[in-house]
Design a protein around this motif. Structure first.
Motif, PDB file in Angstrom:
ATOM      1  N   PHE A  57       0.803  -1.211   0.000  1.00  0.00           N
ATOM      2  CA  PHE A  57       0.000   0.000   0.000  1.00  0.00           C
ATOM      3  C   PHE A  57       0.840   1.267   0.000  1.00  0.00           C
ATOM      4  O   PHE A  57       2.011   1.268   0.374  1.00  0.00           O
ATOM      5  N   HIS A  58       0.219   2.340  -0.417  1.00  0.00           N
ATOM      6  CA  HIS A  58       0.861   3.649  -0.511  1.00  0.00           C
ATOM      7  C   HIS A  58       1.440   4.031   0.848  1.00  0.00           C
ATOM      8  O   HIS A  58       0.787   3.875   1.878  1.00  0.00           O
ATOM      9  N   PRO A  59       2.673   4.550   0.877  1.00  0.00           N
ATOM     10  CA  PRO A  59       3.306   4.894   2.158  1.00  0.00           C
ATOM     11  C   PRO A  59       2.583   5.996   2.927  1.00  0.00           C
ATOM     12  O   PRO A  59       2.817   6.168   4.127  1.00  0.00           O
ATOM     13  N   ALA A  60       1.697   6.745   2.258  1.00  0.00           N
ATOM     14  CA  ALA A  60       0.948   7.802   2.952  1.00  0.00           C
ATOM     15  C   ALA A  60      -0.084   7.233   3.908  1.00  0.00           C
ATOM     16  O   ALA A  60      -0.603   7.949   4.760  1.00  0.00           O
ATOM     17  N   VAL A  61      -0.377   5.934   3.770  1.00  0.00           N
ATOM     18  CA  VAL A  61      -1.338   5.299   4.678  1.00  0.00           C
ATOM     19  C   VAL A  61      -0.597   4.974   5.971  1.00  0.00           C
ATOM     20  O   VAL A  61       0.045   3.945   6.089  1.00  0.00           O
ATOM     21  N   GLN A  62      -0.703   5.850   6.931  1.00  0.00           N
ATOM     22  CA  GLN A  62      -0.001   5.652   8.197  1.00  0.00           C
ATOM     23  C   GLN A  62      -0.897   5.057   9.282  1.00  0.00           C
ATOM     24  O   GLN A  62      -0.405   4.502  10.250  1.00  0.00           O
ATOM     25  N   ASP A  63      -2.200   5.204   9.082  1.00  0.00           N
ATOM     26  CA  ASP A  63      -3.143   4.699  10.082  1.00  0.00           C
ATOM     27  C   ASP A  63      -3.832   3.451   9.555  1.00  0.00           C
ATOM     28  O   ASP A  63      -4.442   3.462   8.489  1.00  0.00           O
ATOM     29  N   TRP A  64      -3.703   2.372  10.315  1.00  0.00           N
ATOM     30  CA  TRP A  64      -4.428   1.142  10.041  1.00  0.00           C
ATOM     31  C   TRP A  64      -5.327   0.900  11.238  1.00  0.00           C
ATOM     32  O   TRP A  64      -4.849   0.689  12.340  1.00  0.00           O
ATOM     33  N   ALA A  65      -6.619   0.961  11.016  1.00  0.00           N
ATOM     34  CA  ALA A  65      -7.548   0.914  12.140  1.00  0.00           C
ATOM     35  C   ALA A  65      -8.862   0.289  11.694  1.00  0.00           C
ATOM     36  O   ALA A  65      -8.980  -0.231  10.581  1.00  0.00           O
ATOM     37  N   GLY A  66      -9.833   0.369  12.579  1.00  0.00           N
ATOM     38  CA  GLY A  66     -11.142  -0.200  12.294  1.00  0.00           C
ATOM     39  C   GLY A  66     -12.249   0.778  12.618  1.00  0.00           C
ATOM     40  O   GLY A  66     -12.022   1.972  12.808  1.00  0.00           O
ATOM     41  N   ALA A  67     -13.453   0.234  12.711  1.00  0.00           N
ATOM     42  CA  ALA A  67     -14.630   1.069  12.936  1.00  0.00           C
ATOM     43  C   ALA A  67     -14.556   1.835  14.244  1.00  0.00           C
ATOM     44  O   ALA A  67     -15.032   2.968  14.342  1.00  0.00           O
ATOM     45  N   ALA A  68     -13.944   1.256  15.263  1.00  0.00           N
ATOM     46  CA  ALA A  68     -13.869   1.914  16.571  1.00  0.00           C
ATOM     47  C   ALA A  68     -13.038   3.193  16.512  1.00  0.00           C
ATOM     48  O   ALA A  68     -13.248   4.110  17.311  1.00  0.00           O
ATOM     49  N   THR A  69     -12.107   3.256  15.562  1.00  0.00           N
ATOM     50  CA  THR A  69     -11.308   4.473  15.387  1.00  0.00           C
ATOM     51  C   THR A  69     -12.031   5.467  14.499  1.00  0.00           C
ATOM     52  O   THR A  69     -12.008   6.681  14.744  1.00  0.00           O
ATOM     53  N   TYR A  70     -12.701   4.951  13.456  1.00  0.00           N
ATOM     54  CA  TYR A  70     -13.356   5.849  12.501  1.00  0.00           C
ATOM     55  C   TYR A  70     -14.609   6.512  13.067  1.00  0.00           C
ATOM     56  O   TYR A  70     -14.841   7.706  12.834  1.00  0.00           O
ATOM     57  N   LEU A  71     -15.412   5.784  13.798  1.00  0.00           N
ATOM     58  CA  LEU A  71     -16.705   6.321  14.250  1.00  0.00           C
ATOM     59  C   LEU A  71     -16.592   7.593  15.087  1.00  0.00           C
ATOM     60  O   LEU A  71     -17.368   8.535  14.876  1.00  0.00           O
ATOM     61  N   PRO A  72     -15.649   7.691  16.043  1.00  0.00           N
ATOM     62  CA  PRO A  72     -15.529   8.957  16.773  1.00  0.00           C
ATOM     63  C   PRO A  72     -15.160  10.135  15.866  1.00  0.00           C
ATOM     64  O   PRO A  72     -15.597  11.263  16.106  1.00  0.00           O
ATOM     65  N   LEU A  73     -14.379   9.873  14.804  1.00  0.00           N
ATOM     66  CA  LEU A  73     -14.047  10.930  13.854  1.00  0.00           C
ATOM     67  C   LEU A  73     -15.292  11.371  13.093  1.00  0.00           C
ATOM     68  O   LEU A  73     -15.523  12.572  12.886  1.00  0.00           O
ATOM     69  N   ALA A  74     -16.094  10.388  12.685  1.00  0.00           N
ATOM     70  CA  ALA A  74     -17.325  10.697  11.959  1.00  0.00           C
ATOM     71  C   ALA A  74     -18.316  11.441  12.852  1.00  0.00           C
ATOM     72  O   ALA A  74     -19.026  12.337  12.404  1.00  0.00           O
ATOM     73  N   GLN A  75     -18.347  11.061  14.124  1.00  0.00           N
ATOM     74  CA  GLN A  75     -19.279  11.690  15.064  1.00  0.00           C
ATOM     75  C   GLN A  75     -19.001  13.190  15.203  1.00  0.00           C
ATOM     76  O   GLN A  75     -19.927  13.993  15.329  1.00  0.00           O
ATOM     77  N   LYS A  76     -17.733  13.563  15.163  1.00  0.00           N
ATOM     78  CA  LYS A  76     -17.363  14.963  15.366  1.00  0.00           C
ATOM     79  C   LYS A  76     -17.286  15.758  14.061  1.00  0.00           C
ATOM     80  O   LYS A  76     -17.131  16.983  14.096  1.00  0.00           O
ATOM     81  N   SER A  77     -17.380  15.078  12.915  1.00  0.00           N
ATOM     82  CA  SER A  77     -17.223  15.787  11.653  1.00  0.00           C
ATOM     83  C   SER A  77     -18.501  16.533  11.280  1.00  0.00           C
ATOM     84  O   SER A  77     -19.597  16.184  11.707  1.00  0.00           O
ATOM     85  N   ASP A  78     -18.327  17.569  10.463  1.00  0.00           N
ATOM     86  CA  ASP A  78     -19.490  18.336   9.990  1.00  0.00           C
ATOM     87  C   ASP A  78     -20.251  17.590   8.898  1.00  0.00           C
ATOM     88  O   ASP A  78     -21.465  17.685   8.806  1.00  0.00           O
ATOM     89  N   VAL A  79     -19.508  16.857   8.073  1.00  0.00           N
ATOM     90  CA  VAL A  79     -20.117  16.097   6.981  1.00  0.00           C
ATOM     91  C   VAL A  79     -19.520  14.702   6.985  1.00  0.00           C
ATOM     92  O   VAL A  79     -18.308  14.539   7.117  1.00  0.00           O
TER      93      VAL A  79
END
Length: 202
Positions: free
Chosen positions: A176-198
């Motif tokens: 994978f592209h070296p810019a992908v520094q975060d490997w995570a799952g739904a538990a990491t993504y959902l809090p980001l989505a919760q706080k996002s405007d869109v």
């Protein structure tokens, strides 16, 4: 001797509620004006045509100064591989126009209606459709997926790869592209989505 700060007049008690409402409204507007908008996207599809929406939206939002995170999961994770081999299939995709990017104008402007039975049984039809799509993109001056992805990387879009998907398909992170520094799952993504405007699902 420095001048004393000017104090705001204390409102009459009868006007206190109106004054507080006005001050609150002013503070909320100040906070809204200084806030950086944020966008989160879930990219789940890995075909050539479905790769465009997440990268176009992410790069555009980043250009506008937004904080952007894209979570690539299941087939969407293939969009982060070093070697992109994206294809497009007209089969089961009735909204996809089939037009020739080469030839006389009367042919290039004509939608080619090909029955699904033929699409499914003609060897190499998917490869031919992919080649025609890439040629159309090139002729129209539309950026390639590789170019859009690099724009996102340069704009500091947070690209998150789904760890579960990588484990499921047996993919090595070196692919994978070296810019992908975060490997995570739904538990990491959902809090980001919760706080996002869109938040978008693609």
């Amino acid at each position: 001797m420095s001048a004393l700060p000017q104090l705001q007049p204390v409102p009459e008690l009868t006007d206190l509620d109106a004054w507080l409402d006005q001050r609150l409204d002013e503070k909320l507007k100040e906070r809204e004006a200084s806030k950086t908008p944020s966008l989160t996207i879930i990219a789940t599809k890995g075909t050539l045509d479905q790769a465009y929406p997440p990268f176009i939206l992410a790069s555009t939002a980043a250009a506008l100064g937004w904080d952007v995170t894209v979570f690539f999961t299941f087939y969407g994770l293939s969009l982060l591989q070093n070697d992109l081999d994206l294809k497009v299939s007209p089969l089961g995709n009735p909204a996809m126009p089939l037009k020739m990017p080469v030839g006389p104008n009367w042919l290039k402007g004509k939608n080619l209606s090909i029955p699904n039975l033929l699409k499914a049984n003609i060897p190499g039809f998917e490869d031919a459709a992919t080649t025609l799509m890439k040629e159309t993109v090139k002729q129209k001056g539309v950026a390639s997926i590789e170019e859009l992805r690099e724009i996102c990387v340069e704009a500091d879009v947070n690209l998150i790869g789904c760890q579960m998907t990588a484990d499921l398909f047996g993919w090595d992170k070196k692919e994978f592209h070296p810019a992908v520094q975060d490997w995570a799952g739904a538990a990491t993504y959902l809090p980001l989505a919760q706080k996002s405007d869109v938040s978008l699902f693609i």
